[in-house]
Design a protein around this motif. Structure first.
Motif, PDB file in Angstrom:
ATOM      1  N   GLY A 168       0.806  -1.214   0.000  1.00 27.07           N
ATOM      2  CA  GLY A 168       0.000   0.000   0.000  1.00 27.07           C
ATOM      3  C   GLY A 168       0.834   1.257   0.000  1.00 27.07           C
ATOM      4  N   LEU A 176      -2.889  -2.788   7.229  1.00 23.99           N
ATOM      5  CA  LEU A 176      -3.734  -1.872   6.464  1.00 23.99           C
ATOM      6  C   LEU A 176      -3.871  -2.368   5.029  1.00 23.99           C
ATOM      7  CD1 LEU A 176      -2.541   1.688   7.591  1.00 23.99           C
ATOM      8  CD2 LEU A 176      -4.778   0.650   7.994  1.00 23.99           C
ATOM      9  N   LEU A 209      -5.104  -0.925   1.233  1.00 26.25           N
ATOM     10  CA  LEU A 209      -5.455   0.245   0.433  1.00 26.25           C
ATOM     11  C   LEU A 209      -6.008  -0.219  -0.912  1.00 26.25           C
ATOM     12  CD1 LEU A 209      -3.340   3.483  -0.012  1.00 26.25           C
ATOM     13  CD2 LEU A 209      -4.343   2.359  -2.005  1.00 26.25           C
ATOM     14  N   THR A 217     -10.737   5.887  -3.568  1.00 25.97           N
ATOM     15  CA  THR A 217      -9.787   5.149  -2.741  1.00 25.97           C
ATOM     16  C   THR A 217     -10.315   5.054  -1.321  1.00 25.97           C
ATOM     17  OG1 THR A 217      -7.977   6.110  -4.026  1.00 25.97           O
ATOM     18  CG2 THR A 217      -7.389   4.945  -2.015  1.00 25.97           C
ATOM     19  N   THR A 221      -9.085   3.099   2.492  1.00 26.43           N
ATOM     20  CA  THR A 221      -8.087   2.353   3.258  1.00 26.43           C
ATOM     21  C   THR A 221      -8.771   1.776   4.483  1.00 26.43           C
ATOM     22  OG1 THR A 221      -6.412   3.943   2.529  1.00 26.43           O
ATOM     23  CG2 THR A 221      -5.818   2.465   4.335  1.00 26.43           C
ATOM     24  N   HIS A 261      -8.736  -1.472   7.781  1.00 28.08           N
ATOM     25  CA  HIS A 261      -8.009  -2.455   8.578  1.00 28.08           C
ATOM     26  C   HIS A 261      -9.037  -3.472   9.058  1.00 28.08           C
ATOM     27  CE1 HIS A 261      -5.221  -4.294  11.334  1.00 28.08           C
ATOM     28  NE2 HIS A 261      -4.281  -3.408  11.064  1.00 28.08           N
ATOM     29  N   GLN A 300      -0.954   4.080  13.035  1.00 26.91           N
ATOM     30  CA  GLN A 300      -1.818   4.007  11.860  1.00 26.91           C
ATOM     31  C   GLN A 300      -3.069   4.867  12.044  1.00 26.91           C
ATOM     32  OE1 GLN A 300      -2.286  -0.236  11.743  1.00 26.91           O
ATOM     33  NE2 GLN A 300      -0.517  -0.554  10.382  1.00 26.91           N
ATOM     34  N   PHE A 322      -4.007   8.023   9.709  1.00 29.53           N
ATOM     35  CA  PHE A 322      -5.278   7.969   8.991  1.00 29.53           C
ATOM     36  C   PHE A 322      -6.145   9.167   9.359  1.00 29.53           C
ATOM     37  CE2 PHE A 322      -9.695   6.786   8.381  1.00 29.53           C
ATOM     38  CZ  PHE A 322      -9.692   6.138   7.151  1.00 29.53           C
ATOM     39  N   GLY A 350      -3.006  11.610   1.189  1.00 28.15           N
ATOM     40  CA  GLY A 350      -2.574  10.299   1.653  1.00 28.15           C
ATOM     41  C   GLY A 350      -1.349  10.408   2.536  1.00 28.15           C
ATOM     42  N   TYR A 363       2.264   7.667   3.319  1.00 26.68           N
ATOM     43  CA  TYR A 363       2.869   6.382   2.992  1.00 26.68           C
ATOM     44  C   TYR A 363       4.173   6.214   3.773  1.00 26.68           C
ATOM     45  CZ  TYR A 363      -0.291   7.604  -0.722  1.00 26.68           C
ATOM     46  OH  TYR A 363      -1.407   8.021  -1.405  1.00 26.68           O
ATOM     47  N   ILE A 396      -1.781   4.946   3.141  1.00 27.47           N
ATOM     48  CA  ILE A 396      -3.125   5.450   3.444  1.00 27.47           C
ATOM     49  C   ILE A 396      -3.512   6.461   2.361  1.00 27.47           C
ATOM     50  CG2 ILE A 396      -4.524   6.829   5.046  1.00 27.47           C
ATOM     51  CD1 ILE A 396      -2.596   5.803   7.284  1.00 27.47           C
ATOM     52  N   ARG A 397      -4.711   6.326   1.823  1.00 28.07           N
ATOM     53  CA  ARG A 397      -5.250   7.354   0.924  1.00 28.07           C
ATOM     54  C   ARG A 397      -6.767   7.324   1.047  1.00 28.07           C
ATOM     55  NH1 ARG A 397      -2.309   6.295  -3.067  1.00 28.07           N
ATOM     56  NH2 ARG A 397      -3.601   5.075  -4.497  1.00 28.07           N
TER      57      ARG A 397
END
Length: 715
Positions: free
Chosen positions: A488, A508, A510, A525, A527, A529, A537, A541, A622, A624, A631-632
């Motif tokens: 991701g 996670l 994505l 998009t 993301t 869990h 995280q 997020f 996002g 990363y 994350i996005r």
């Protein structure tokens, strides 16, 4: 794979200047060597150098022979006998010294002849020669070195895919030179740099020529002969031959005759008598046609010339069925062979026609052909004038001295501002897409909780099935980015069956995906869990969502360019020293390309295009962490008018209307970081999602939607 990454050459400057960014020296709308490329296909019986005089650089044209047979790219990938990376470079370099060519370096961009982002497989030359399959990048091969430039979206992907023979140039990083600067550094004065002029916009070619001329390097146009094609040979995929279809007026909202009439008014006002259009989505939009030549984009390979009293479409006739033929004839559009575009341009220049050319999109081959023909015409006129026997030979020319009109295509802006029918199609298609995504997420969550092992590819394929069941589905709008855990963090990751990961419930996940429907284009998009996210995280997020909310709620005066809004989405990450390496928003076409200009929301502040009512744009901040997670959060938005209590300076004010209605996972939020207003935004959004999408669902999917749209309360 890890060994290859460890030994791969990555360019490291000898000394870092105080301030030097490779991308900062490029005009914003012309990140020329990082995205968008195909020559005209044909058989050439001669191989000879044809020098031409030019007023704008060191140019040499080379015409060569060659015929092409092809196989599907799937066969190419599986064929064990295909050339290995080092063998490809060796074969390419052998061509440098071929009689009539004589170059010291060759530049291979990503583009086809129309500067497209997504291209047919037969034009993926940069991917073939380098092994790097990202959509944006430029390869440069000299007699001793090979280097690949790409931007931050693709750094991790390029690290994995490039062999040790290639140096990775991380474009935009401090100290990394542009392609031209690098050529100046590695080549001796007097060396010759070859390009295929069909694969470069005129602006890009002139920019490269200007940069390398500082080292007295010569730019060579290898006009009808692409060196990569010569080594690709029989394994090269065939050119697409799929049929074109009419885009119904109920979705287009405006007929072709009306669009052409407006365009001709623009021509007259500019003092031009014809325009050359080469961008495939502009042609599709203007003629209310859609095609199947390019994966994910409903366009067809063609050129279009619109004159005051007519129009000519240059296309493979086999793609035009009787319905399309009648549609074009009713609009006054004639057909011409695709390959005849250069001879047509030469003819217009020879008559002194004042052509409108968008040099940022029209390829260098067309622009230079026109200029050369026009130079001959003007020379002839001047000679006759001197002998006092001059007579105006071109009744359609607006002046005695035509020079060409070099401006941005007016279609670019007309297409970007959607009409009522286009916006309704976008709204309707997004609701059907939301229903498909609700079905998908409900299914995936259930499977993961049953401990079913699913690969990233299997997950993407299942999403495609749900979308395909929706009315009007045509295709995906790009390759689905399905990334679990560390994958991701690869911004434009594409899972492959032989190498992808299993979706891990403890990491996670994505998912960035989109669809082409008959009435609209989607891009979303999310993301999620499936287990228990870490504190880190959740913090990341939450800050990404806060930026998303800030941009969604932005109100701004008319004529505001998108770069002004970019900081709204980044500010919550900036507060703790985090950021992301891609733009925040891109334009989206209406049943057209998922990436559409000229509008954007980006840190590349040179794009001065103002956001206008009716434009569609993405909101996708996002974060990363390399080799860990990505994350996005992405929704599409319509730019709309908003009512404000004041109108400072007499300006109206604009804001956004949401198009995307899919839940945002609340499990990943740290509510202690969020304000009451932000929590209220999310609750209101989820209320809209329920109201709009629930009537389309039933059973377990409806229950999943109910569970994921429940209002949140801060403790």
């Amino acid at each position: 794979m890890e060994a290859a990454v460890a030994t791969m050459s990555v360019y490291r400057p000898k000394a870092l200047p105080a301030v030097l960014s490779g991308s900062s020296k490029l005009p914003a709308r012309c990140f020329h060597f990082l995205s968008r490329s195909a020559p005209l296909l044909g058989n050439f019986k001669t191989q000879q150098a044809i020098p031409r005089k030019s007023s704008h650089g060191f140019l040499l044209f080379v015409r060569s022979s060659g015929s092409i047979t092809a196989k599907p790219s799937s066969e190419v990938r599986k064929k064990r006998g295909d050339l290995r990376p080092d063998e490809k470079l060796r074969a390419l370099r052998d061509l440098f010294s071929r009689p009539g060519i004589g170059i010291d370096a060759y530049v291979i961009p990503s583009q086809d002849a129309h500067q497209s982002e997504f291209i047919a497989e037969c034009f993926m030359r940069r991917a073939y020669i380098s092994g790097f399959t990202g959509s944006a990048g430029t390869a440069v091969v000299t007699k001793e070195k090979a280097a690949l430039w790409t931007d931050g979206r693709y750094f991790l992907q390029a690290e994995k895919q490039l062999s040790p023979s290639w140096a990775l140039m991380r474009a935009g990083n401090i100290g990394v030179p542009t392609t031209g600067e690098w050529l100046n550094d590695v080549l001796a004065p007097g060396c010759r740099v070859g390009i295929d002029p069909f694969l470069f916009s005129s602006d890009a070619a002139e920019e490269l020529k200007e940069v390398i001329s500082k080292k007295n390097l010569e730019l060579v146009y290898i006009y009808d002969f692409n060196l990569v094609d010569e080594i690709w040979k029989e394994s090269r995929p065939k050119a697409p031959k799929k049929s074109v279809r009419v885009h119904d007026i109920s979705y287009a909202g405006l007929d072709v005759s009306s669009k052409l009439s407006t365009l001709r008014s623009d021509l007259i006002e500019a003092g031009s008598s014809a325009i050359v259009i080469s961008m495939l989505d502009e042609i599709a939009w203007l003629l209310n046609l859609r095609g199947n030549d390019v994966p994910h984009s409903p366009v067809m390979y063609a050129y279009l010339i619109v004159e005051i009293d007519g129009a000519k479409l240059f296309i493979d006739n086999s793609k035009v069925n009787p319905e399309v033929m009648a549609h074009l004839q009713n609009s006054g559009v004639e057909l011409r062979p695709y390959e005849s575009i250069i001879s047509e341009i030469e003819g217009l220049g020879a008559k002194g026609v004042q052509l409108w050319l968008d040099k940022s999109t029209v390829n260098a081959a067309i622009v230079d052909t026109y200029r050369s023909a026009l130079d001959k015409y003007l020379g002839s006129i001047r000679n006759k004038s001197k002998s006092k026997t001059v007579a105006k030979e071109c009744s359609s020319c607006p002046s005695e001295e035509p020079t060409g009109i070099y401006r941005v295509s007016p279609i670019t802006f007309a297409k970007a501002v959607k009409n009522h029918a286009e916006l309704e199609g976008m709204r309707n298609s997004h609701l059907r897409d939301a229903a498909a995504l609700a079905q998908f997420w409900a299914w995936l969550e259930a499977e993961i909780h049953k401990n079913v092992a699913l690969t990233e590819v299997e997950v993407a394929d299942k999403l495609l099935q749900f979308r395909a069941d929706q009315a009007g589905f045509m295709d995906t709008s790009f390759d689905t980015i399905s990334g679990s855990g560390a994958n991701g963090a690869v911004i434009h990751y594409k899972p492959e069956p032989e190498s992808c990961s299993v979706v891990d419930a403890d990491k996670l996940f994505l998912l960035d995906s989109g669809a082409q429907y008959i009435d609209g284009t989607t891009d979303i998009t999310r993301t999620v869990h499936f287990g228990e996210p870490t504190f880190r995280q959740k913090e990341c997020f939450t800050r990404v969502l806060q930026g998303h909310i800030a941009l969604d709620q932005a109100v701004f005066p008319e004529n505001t360019p998108g770069f002004v809004l970019d900081a709204f989405a980044r500010s919550f990450l900036w507060k703790i020293g985090l950021d992301y390496r891609h733009g925040t928003g891109h334009g989206v076409g209406a049943a057209l390309n998922v990436h559409e200009g000229p509008q954007s929301i980006s840190f590349r502040f040179g794009n001065m295009t103002p956001l206008q009512k009716g434009m569609v744009i993405s909101n996708e901040p996002g974060y990363y962490e390399d080799h860990s997670f990505g994350i996005r959060i992405e929704n599409l938005l319509i730019v709309k008018e908003v009512v404000t209590p004041n109108n400072f300076g007499g300006f109206g004010y604009l804001g956004f209307e949401k198009l995307t209605f899919v839940p945002i996972q609340s499990k990943l939020l740290d509510l202690s970081l969020m304000s009451d207003a932000e929590v209220n935004w999310l609750n209101d959004y989820h209320s809209q999602v329920w109201d709009k999408v629930s009537p389309m669902l039933d059973g377990v999917t409806l229950q999943w939607l109910r569970n994921n749209t429940q209002p949140l309360k801060k403790q």
